[in-house]
Scaffold this active site. Structure first.
Site, PDB file in Angstrom:
ATOM      1  N   HIS A 110       0.770  -1.178  -0.014  1.00  0.00           N
ATOM      2  CA  HIS A 110      -0.226   0.105   0.034  1.00  0.00           C
ATOM      3  C   HIS A 110       1.007   1.487  -0.047  1.00  0.00           C
ATOM      4  O   HIS A 110       2.113   1.133   0.386  1.00  0.00           O
ATOM      5  CB  HIS A 110      -0.849  -0.120   1.303  1.00  0.00           C
ATOM      6  CG  HIS A 110      -0.068  -0.044   2.445  1.00  0.00           C
ATOM      7  ND1 HIS A 110       0.408  -0.973   2.889  1.00  0.00           N
ATOM      8  CD2 HIS A 110      -0.143   0.988   3.432  1.00  0.00           C
ATOM      9  CE1 HIS A 110       1.070  -0.591   4.237  1.00  0.00           C
ATOM     10  NE2 HIS A 110       0.727   0.650   4.553  1.00  0.00           N
ATOM     11  N   ASP A 112       0.564   5.125   1.730  1.00  0.00           N
ATOM     12  CA  ASP A 112      -0.281   5.572   3.249  1.00  0.00           C
ATOM     13  C   ASP A 112      -1.077   6.453   2.738  1.00  0.00           C
ATOM     14  O   ASP A 112      -1.120   7.519   2.057  1.00  0.00           O
ATOM     15  CB  ASP A 112       0.670   5.918   3.952  1.00  0.00           C
ATOM     16  CG  ASP A 112       1.687   5.148   4.899  1.00  0.00           C
ATOM     17  OD1 ASP A 112       1.174   3.847   4.875  1.00  0.00           O
ATOM     18  OD2 ASP A 112       2.799   5.647   5.192  1.00  0.00           O
ATOM     19  N   HIS A 265       4.623   0.000   0.170  1.00  0.00           N
ATOM     20  CA  HIS A 265       5.381  -0.618   1.273  1.00  0.00           C
ATOM     21  C   HIS A 265       4.529  -1.734   1.874  1.00  0.00           C
ATOM     22  O   HIS A 265       3.371  -1.620   1.584  1.00  0.00           O
ATOM     23  CB  HIS A 265       6.059   0.133   2.090  1.00  0.00           C
ATOM     24  CG  HIS A 265       5.245   1.067   2.898  1.00  0.00           C
ATOM     25  ND1 HIS A 265       4.549   2.117   2.494  1.00  0.00           N
ATOM     26  CD2 HIS A 265       4.491   0.889   3.939  1.00  0.00           C
ATOM     27  CE1 HIS A 265       3.869   2.608   3.192  1.00  0.00           C
ATOM     28  NE2 HIS A 265       3.749   2.051   4.368  1.00  0.00           N
ATOM     29  N   ARG A 280       5.494   6.150  13.988  1.00  0.00           N
ATOM     30  CA  ARG A 280       5.516   6.684  12.574  1.00  0.00           C
ATOM     31  C   ARG A 280       5.370   8.007  12.414  1.00  0.00           C
ATOM     32  O   ARG A 280       4.134   8.275  13.096  1.00  0.00           O
ATOM     33  CB  ARG A 280       4.954   6.020  11.556  1.00  0.00           C
ATOM     34  CG  ARG A 280       4.959   6.456   9.971  1.00  0.00           C
ATOM     35  CD  ARG A 280       4.156   5.718   8.980  1.00  0.00           C
ATOM     36  NE  ARG A 280       2.644   6.273   9.120  1.00  0.00           N
ATOM     37  CZ  ARG A 280       1.806   5.617   8.686  1.00  0.00           C
ATOM     38  NH1 ARG A 280       1.720   4.237   8.261  1.00  0.00           N
ATOM     39  NH2 ARG A 280       0.464   6.209   8.677  1.00  0.00           N
TER      40      ARG A 280
END
Length: 310
Positions: A110, A112, A265, A280
Site C-alpha cells: 500500500h 499510506d 510498502h 511513525r
C-alpha cells in the site's frame, strides 16, 4: 516493447555532501554519519530531501530517537500530521503507533492514506523493539514500475483513474480473529473516505511519473469490479516485482524515510509471537495531478477535500 529503465537509476549522487550507500539496484539507500533531530541545519535537510527524491526510501541506523526528537525532525521536512482516523500514540502529538505481536502487521502492499486527496508526502518510521528474526519491511518503486510497462499498458494507464477507500477487506490484510477485526474496522473506518486518483501521478518535485495503486484501491473508474481486479493484479505485479523492491532488516533505533508519492510498502508478517514495535511520523502532502493535469478529488466525504487532520 518494454521501456528502458534509466541506467544506474539508484546510483550515488556524486554531488551530495552525505555518505550515501545505495542498497538495491532501483530503490533504497542507507545514509551514514548523521544524527537525526530537530537541530539539523538547512543544508543537511536539503541534502536528505534530495536523497529521498533520488532513492525513494532512505535508512539511518542506530538513531534511538525519543518521541520529541522524532517529532522535531519530522517538522524540518514539512508539516507533521496525524492519521485521519487512528488515534495518536500515547504521549505524542501525531505519531502513529505500530505495535504488533503474533505476526500481525500491515502485510499488504500500500501507499499510506491514499483514500484522501492530499495524501502524505513522506513517512518517517523508527524502530523501538524488533523481532530477533523476521519483521522486515519492503518498499517498491512506482516510478521504475511505470517506466518498464509495455507501451500498450502505459497507454491504458496514462488516462486511467481509480477509486481509493479506507473501507476495504481487512480480513485479507490482517488475518486476525473476528473480534479483533471488528474493533480494527470500527477505528479505521470511523469515517469512510473515498477519493478518485489518477493511476499515473506526476511527482511535484522530480516530474517523474509513477503508478499510484496499493490495497486502498476499490476499482477503476468506468470498469466493473471483475475487470478492475484483473487489471489491478497485472499492474501491482509490475510494481512489486523483485527488481523494483528493497528490503530492510530492522535493528532497534533504526529510522526509515520514504517518499509516499512514489512508493508502496508492506511489513513482512513472519515474526510469529515476537514483538514488533515502531512509531511513525507523517508529513502532509499535496493533491496529486495526472499526466493531463487533472487533480485528484474527494468523493466521500466531499467536504474534506485535502483532509488529514493536523
Amino acid at each position: 516493447m518494454t521501456a528502458l529503465i534509466h541506467q544506474f537509476v539508484n546510483a550515488t549522487d556524486a554531488e551530495s555532501p552525505l555518505d550515501i550507500r545505495p542498497i538495491a539496484g532501483r530503490i533504497g539507500a542507507e545514509i551514514r554519519g548523521i544524527r537525526l533531530g530537530g537541530d539539523l541545519d538547512a543544508v543537511t535537510i536539503a541534502a536528505i530531501e534530495a536523497a529521498l527524491n533520488r532513492h525513494k526510501v532512505i535508512f539511518f541506523r542506530a538513531q534511538h530517537l525519543s518521541d520529541a526528537e522524532h517529532e522535531a525532525f519530522a517538522a524540518l521536512l514539512g508539516k507533521p500530521i496525524a492519521h485521519p482516523t487512528v488515534p495518536v500514540a500515547e504521549g505524542s502529538r501525531y505519531l502513529l503507533e505500530l505495535n504488533s505481536r503474533e505476526g500481525h502487521a500491515a502485510s499488504s502492499w500500500h501507499t499510506d492514506v491514499t483514500f484522501v486527496p492530499a495524501y502524505p508526502k513522506a513517512s518517517i518510521l523508527r524502530a523501538l523493539i524488533v523481532p530477533e528474526a523476521g519483521g522486515d519491511t519492503v518498499w517498491a518503486n512506482g516510478v521504475t514500475a511505470y517506466e518498464e510497462l509495455p507501451a500498450p499498458l502505459r497507454t491504458l494507464v496514462d488516462g486511467l483513474k481509480a477509486i481509493h477507500s479506507n473501507d476495504y477487506d481487512y480480513a485479507a490484510v490482517l488475518g486476525r480473529s473476528a473480534e479483533v477485526l471488528e474493533e480494527h474496522r470500527k477505528v479505521f473506518t470511523s469515517t469512510i473516505y473515498e477519493t478518485e486518483h489518477p493511476v499515473v501521478r506526476v511527482h511535484p518535485e522530480t516530474g517523474e511519473r509513477s503508478l499510484l495503486l496499493g490495497h486502498f484501491v476499490k476499482r477503476f473508474v468506468d470498469l466493473n469490479v471483475a475487470d478492475s481486479q484483473r487489471l489491478f493484479a497485472i499492474l501491482q505485479d509490475h510494481i512489486t516485482k523483485p527488481e523494483n523492491v528493497v528490503r530492510w532488516h530492522w535493528q532497534a533505533g533504526d529510522v526509515a524515510i520514504w517518499d509516499n508519492r512514489a512508493t508502496q510498502h508492506r511489513a513482512v508478517a513472519d515474526f510469529g509471537i515476537q514483538r514488533r514495535h515502531l512509531r511513525r511520523a507523517t508529513i502532509a502532502g499535496d493533491v496529486p495531478r495526472g499526466i493531463d493535469g487533472t487533480e485528484s478529488r474527494a468523493i466521500k466525504p466531499q467536504a474534506t477535500a485535502p483532509a488529514i487532520a493536523a
